[in-house]
Each structure stands twice: as structure tokens, then as C-alpha cells.
Design an enzyme around this catalytic site. Structure first.
Site, short mmCIF file in Angstrom:
data_model
loop_
_atom_site.label_atom_id
_atom_site.label_comp_id
_atom_site.label_asym_id
_atom_site.label_seq_id
_atom_site.Cartn_x
_atom_site.Cartn_y
_atom_site.Cartn_z
N ASP A 54 20.35 -4.50 -21.32
CA ASP A 54 21.02 -5.16 -22.45
C ASP A 54 20.56 -4.55 -23.78
O ASP A 54 21.11 -4.87 -24.83
CB ASP A 54 20.75 -6.67 -22.45
CG ASP A 54 19.27 -7.00 -22.48
OD1 ASP A 54 18.55 -6.59 -21.55
OD2 ASP A 54 18.81 -7.64 -23.45
N GLY A 110 22.06 -14.08 -28.49
CA GLY A 110 21.45 -15.40 -28.61
C GLY A 110 20.98 -15.71 -30.01
O GLY A 110 20.77 -16.87 -30.38
P1 AMP Z 1 15.61 -9.26 -26.37
O1 AMP Z 1 14.36 -9.31 -25.56
O2 AMP Z 1 15.39 -9.37 -27.85
O3 AMP Z 1 16.50 -8.13 -26.01
O4 AMP Z 1 16.41 -10.59 -26.02
C1 AMP Z 1 16.86 -10.91 -24.72
C2 AMP Z 1 17.83 -12.06 -24.81
O5 AMP Z 1 17.20 -13.22 -25.36
C3 AMP Z 1 19.05 -11.80 -25.68
O6 AMP Z 1 20.15 -12.44 -25.09
C4 AMP Z 1 18.67 -12.46 -26.99
O7 AMP Z 1 19.79 -12.81 -27.74
C5 AMP Z 1 17.90 -13.68 -26.50
N1 AMP Z 1 16.94 -14.18 -27.49
C6 AMP Z 1 15.78 -13.60 -27.88
N2 AMP Z 1 15.15 -14.34 -28.81
C7 AMP Z 1 15.94 -15.42 -29.05
C8 AMP Z 1 15.85 -16.57 -29.89
N3 AMP Z 1 14.81 -16.76 -30.72
N4 AMP Z 1 16.85 -17.46 -29.85
C9 AMP Z 1 17.89 -17.30 -29.02
N5 AMP Z 1 18.03 -16.26 -28.20
C10 AMP Z 1 17.07 -15.32 -28.20
MG MG Z 2 18.20 -7.50 -26.57
#
Ligand code: AMP
Ligand code: MG
Length: 522
Positions: free
Chosen positions: A275, A108
Site C-alpha cells: 500500500d 485512513g
Molecule cells: P501507513 O503505515 O502509514 O502506511 O498506514 C497504514 C494504514 O493505516 C493506512 O490505511 C493509513 O491510512 C492508516 N492509518 C495510519 N495512521 C492512521 C491514523 N492516525 N488514523 C487513521 N488511519 C491511520
Molecule cells: Mg501507507
């Protein structure tokens, strides 16, 4: 110039849709199977500036001498300029978050630029975190804040030098733009400086890459991802009698060894969703991670996890196993009649094997023996009760036979005089057993100390040290980043004049956000 060979994009099916719009990504219209990636370009930022870089990583990639002084490179590492050979994409994956299936997640806010083939033949994917929106951004802005990028940058390189398998980081770039974040999820978003970190790894494939096509009953994509992963990252297994089983076994073993490493150094990942699990057994996705200070098995740095403590220090090995079960579930469709979960004991064995090896080293034993488990478990119980700093304790333990009062060494690690006093008698009794155990080995003290120090880091990226570097960087001073990078390069060596970097958490940091607790907002 860098040479690229982008196998993920070339060998796996891509998204037929090229507009950068948030959506569920299945694949091209009328295609029988889904897509593993979507082509997407980074969104340019206003004013890129290189704040820090890893010379080791740059050398491994073969970047030209003096690159870090050239503004063109800050443009590349911020996603403003694309080099010849780069083919940017965001990849498609799903995952279980906090134990629940979350459907499609995907990159994302991470955009892979391509796969570098270095002069030595080693291949490295470059990925920009915070490079802008992708089809997988859901409600997010695709950006990242300086504090979280700085933490990822410093920690990935620190873990590498500690000997913990990890994704790496080449650079930390400021964007000249602000990002709005509600750090405490209390309805008060505030502007923060934005940044981009360039992550580097042989591959960023996660368990979730396999879970998503499995959940969508997309056997074709699932099989292609498995074949690609085995052929490209586990080529020695292509000729095995049962390559799928051999590969799952290898993932179990790598994950087991990784988890033992985290337990060795006191690292708490904080968000072990599927993930965020690397298929190569690397530490991946540095978010609200933390380092144990006073030894507390129930500690989690992640405020979102505070109630359930699913991802606290002590539960990490069991959560990794649970995540491997989800991977086995995902692969079962490729293997009618056989359950890969039967192979999970390979995870337990690899974890136990690596743990005993590492903990024998931490305690200074020549080799792990029957009976050591009880001695070590009793030490850990006392460590918790006495509220001793984990890192400091193990360095001090190496000296307990050097003077007349062994407790004087251990007391250095104490956070609270009262908890320490309550455990003094317990420690004395334990030390007696410990010294007896050491006598069985009969290693000369200097030799044993060297062995212990090679397993017990003197310097880790303490939570408050990272926060101090963040405070300074937000005020325009990158000096502390450099100083930390320097000291964390040789974490097991005593470095003259660097005692401040080994100091226990000061009292002011006990409850300060960023030091003792972190939110997922980043
Ligand atoms: P994480 O908790 O960092 O593993 O993120 C979980 C999901 O949320 C993943 O698909 C990330 O790419 C998405 N994500 C986290 N922060 C953002 C952001 N600021 N913009 C877009 N997608 C995000
Ligand atoms: Mg992640």
C-alpha cells in the site's frame, strides 16, 4: 485561483454511502462492483498556522504571489476551508503489510482535495495527511503529529532536489490541537502537537488499489482502475498491442529505477508495504524512513521491523520485486492464460541498468565495465566493516588522488577509530586497485571529481538533523526547518558556511529515538 479537474472522482466509481463511518467499502447498494473512493470532508482544526511551505511546489501549482502570508491559505491547507472546484475524497485500497495480506486499508488519515490543472497543463493531486477520520480510519484518529509531518515535508522536497522520483509537499501546517500517541508502544500515550502536510503528486494510486478489488474478485472495478491508470498516466501505452502487459512492464521499469535511486543516496523507506508503493514509481508515504549514516546494509530505521529486518537497506530491491509480484498476482484475473510475472525481469534489468549508471558516477568511472562490480562490492564490504559514513565517504573518495596520504581523506568518514584502524590495510589495497581503474579512464581529476560530486550528495536529511528541526519546531522555532530546506535545495553542491549540515551523526544521536530508530506511531 486554482483550476480543478477531478478525474479520479469523476471517472471511477464512488461509494454509495456518504456517512463518514468506519467500514468496509464495497460500493453502492446493489451495484455490481465496488467503489474506488468515498466522499469525505476534512474535519476542521482549532487554529491552523502555516509553519513551512515549498516555494517551488507553490510556483508549479500557480499559487498567487504572497499566498503564504494570507491566513486563508492556512485554513485551506488545514482542511478548514474548501476552495471552489475541490471535491474531497478518501480512496479505497488494500495491501500486504510485512508480507501478509491485510485486507482493506485505504486513506485512513489522508484526504485528497482534488486535481489541480496548472497553467503548463501539468496536473497535480493535492492531498492532506492528518485531516481527520475517513471510512478507512479503522481504529485510528485520522490525525498526524508534527514530528512525522515535518519529516515528510522536508524529505519529500529533499528527495525531489536529489533527483529521486517522489511525491512532493506543498505545506506544513500546525493545527493548534494535540494528538495522543504511544510513541514507543509501551502503554504510555502522550499528547503531541498535531499537524497536517499537504502532499502533491500526479497521482497517489498505489499497488494496493489493484490488490483490493482483485482480492474481492471484483473484476469490474479492477478493470476500470487499470483502464483509468493507463489512459490518464500512461497514455502512450493505450495503443500498444497489449496495453496491460506494456503498462505492467512500465511499472516494473519505473520501480527498478526508483530503487536504484534509493540505493544511490542511502535512503531506507522503512515500510515498503504494497500500500506504500506508487504506481508511478514515486517514493510515497514517508513514515519511519531513515538515511544510512555508517554504512550498514542490514540497518532498518523502523522499530517494528527491527526483528525481521524485512525492510532494511540492502533488502529494498528484493522487496520491491516481491511487491511487483503481488501486483502481477492482482492483475492476473484480467488476463486469463498469461502470467504478468514473466515480465519481472524487466524490473531486474531496469534496476541493474540504473544502478550501474549511478554507481559508475559515484565512483567516478566514465562508464561501467566488466570487473567494476567486484571493485564496488569490495568497497561496500569495507565501508561496512570500517563503519564509515556513506555520504561523507563518497565525497572524500573524490579526493584520494589529491594528496600524499589517501587514507587521511577517508578517515574523515570514520565513526569508530577501532573499526577504522582494523580496515586501514584493506583500504590501502583497495585504493591501489581503484587508482589503477581510474587511470584506465584517464579523466582529468577535476573533471572526475565534478562527475562524482554530481552523483554523491553532500547534504542529505540526516536523521539527527530532522530530529533537531522537530525539537525546535515543537518549541515554537521553525528556523531550522527553513535552514534545512535551503541547504537541501542544492544537495550536490558544496555550500560555503554549511558544513554543519553535512556533519556526521554526533555521538549523542547514535541511540536516540527519532535519530537512529523510529516507530510507526505518527
Ligand atoms: P501507513 O503505515 O502509514 O502506511 O498506514 C497504514 C494504514 O493505516 C493506512 O490505511 C493509513 O491510512 C492508516 N492509518 C495510519 N495512521 C492512521 C491514523 N492516525 N488514523 C487513521 N488511519 C491511520
Ligand atoms: Mg501507507
Amino acid at each position: 485561483m486554482l483550476s480543478f479537474d477531478n478525474r479520479f472522482r469523476r471517472e471511477l466509481p464512488g461509494d454509495g454511502e456518504t456517512r463518514n463511518q468506519v467500514r468496509e467499502v464495497y460500493g453502492a447498494w446493489r451495484m455490481a462492483h465496488g467503489a474506488a473512493w468515498s466522499a469525505v470532508l476534512p474535519t476542521p482544526v482549532a487554529a491552523p498556522g502555516l509553519l513551512a511551505h515549498s516555494p517551488e511546489m507553490a510556483a508549479a501549482l500557480g499559487l498567487p504571489e504572497g499566498w503564504e502570508r494570507k491566513p486563508e491559505w492556512a485554513e485551506v491547507l488545514a482542511g478548514n476551508a474548501i476552495l471552489p472546484g475541490m471535491e474531497p475524497y478518501a480512496s479505497c485500497y488494500g495491501g500486504h503489510q510485512f508480507g501478509h495480506w491485510a485486507g482493506q486499508l485505504g486513506d485512513g488519515r489522508a484526504i485528497s482535495l482534488g486535481e489541480v490543472v496548472a497553467k503548463d497543463g501539468q496536473r497535480w493531486e493535492l492531498q492532506l495527511k492528518g485531516a481527520g477520520r475517513t471510512p478507512y480510519s479503522r481504529r485510528g484518529d485520522g490525525r498526524a503529529v508534527l514530528r512525522s509531518c515535518l519529516r515528510e515535508f522536508l524529505c519529500s522536497e529533499a528527495m525531489h532536489h536529489l533527483g529521486v522520483p517522489t511525491t512532493r509537499a506543498l505545506s506544513l501546517v500546525s493545527t493548534g490541537e494535540t494528538v495522543w500517541r504511544d510513541m514507543f508502544y509501551d502503554g504510555n500515550p502522550a499528547p503531541e502537537p498535531g499537524a497536517i502536510v499537504c502532499r502533491v503528486a500526479p497521482s497517489f494510486i498505489r499497488f494496493g488499489h489493484f490488490e483490493l478489488p482483485a482480492a474481492r474478485q471484483d473484476r469490474v472495478l479492477l478493470q476500470r482502475l487499470v483502464d483509468f491508470t493507463i489512459a490518464r498516466y500512461f497514455p502512450e501505452l493505450t495503443t500498444a498491442a497489449d496495453p496491460l502487459a506494456a503498462w505492467f512492464l512500465a511499472v516494473c521499469e519505473r520501480t527498478g529505477r526508483l530503487l536504484a535511486r534509493w540505493m544511490q543516496v542511502g535512503f531506507v523507506h522503512g515500510v515498503m508495504n504494497t500500500d506504500n508503493m506508487s504506481i508511478l514509481g514515486l517514493t510515497i508515504d514517508y513514515g519511519p524512513y531513515g538515511w544510512l549514516e555508517d554504512y550498514d546494509p542490514g540497518w532498518t530505521p523502523n522499530t517494528t521491523d527491527a526483528a525481521g529486518r524485512r525492510y532494511c537497506f540492502a533488502r529494498q530491491p528484493e522487496v520491491a520485486r516481491w511487491n511487483l509480484e503481488r501486483l502481477a498476482d492482482a492483475l492476473v484475473g484480467l488476463r486469463p492464460g498469461g502470467d504478468l510475472a514473466e515480465l519481472l525481469p524487466a524490473y531486474d534489468a531496469a534496476y541493474a541498468d540504473e544502478m550501474t549508471r549511478l554507481f559508475a558516477g559515484k565512483f567516478g568511472f566514465v562508464a561501467w565495465q566488466d570487473g567494476d562490480a567486484a571493485l564496488v562490492a569490495d568497497a561496500l564490504t569495507l565501508l561496512h566493516r570500517a563503519e564509515l559514513d556513506m555520504t561523507e565517504f563518497f565525497r572524500q573518495l573524490a579526493w584520494v588522488d589529491a594528496g600524499s596520504d589517501p587514507l587521511a581523506y577517508l578517515e574523515w568518514a570514520a565513526y569508530r577509530p577501532r573499526s577504522w584502524r582494523d580496515c586501514r590495510a584493506g583500504w590501502l589495497a583497495w585504493l591501489e586497485r581503484y587508482v589503477q581503474r581510474l587511470q584506465q579512464d584517464g579523466l582529468p581529476p577535476e573533471q572526475r571529481r565534478a562527475r562524482m560530486n554530481a552523483h554523491n550528495p553532500r547534504y542529505v536529511l540526516r536523521n539527527y538533523l530532522a530530529q533537531q528541526a522537530i525539537d525546535a519546531a515543537e518549541a515554537g522555532d521553525t528556523g531550522p526547518i527553513l535552514a534545512l530546506q535551503e541547504v537541501l535545495r542544492r544537495p550536490y553542491e558544496e555550500q560555503p558556511g554549511k558544513a554543519a549540515f553535512a556533519a556526521k551523526r554526533p555521538e549523542w544521536a547514535r541511540h536516540r529515538a527519532g535519530c537512529s530508530m523510529l516507530s510507526c506511531s505518527s
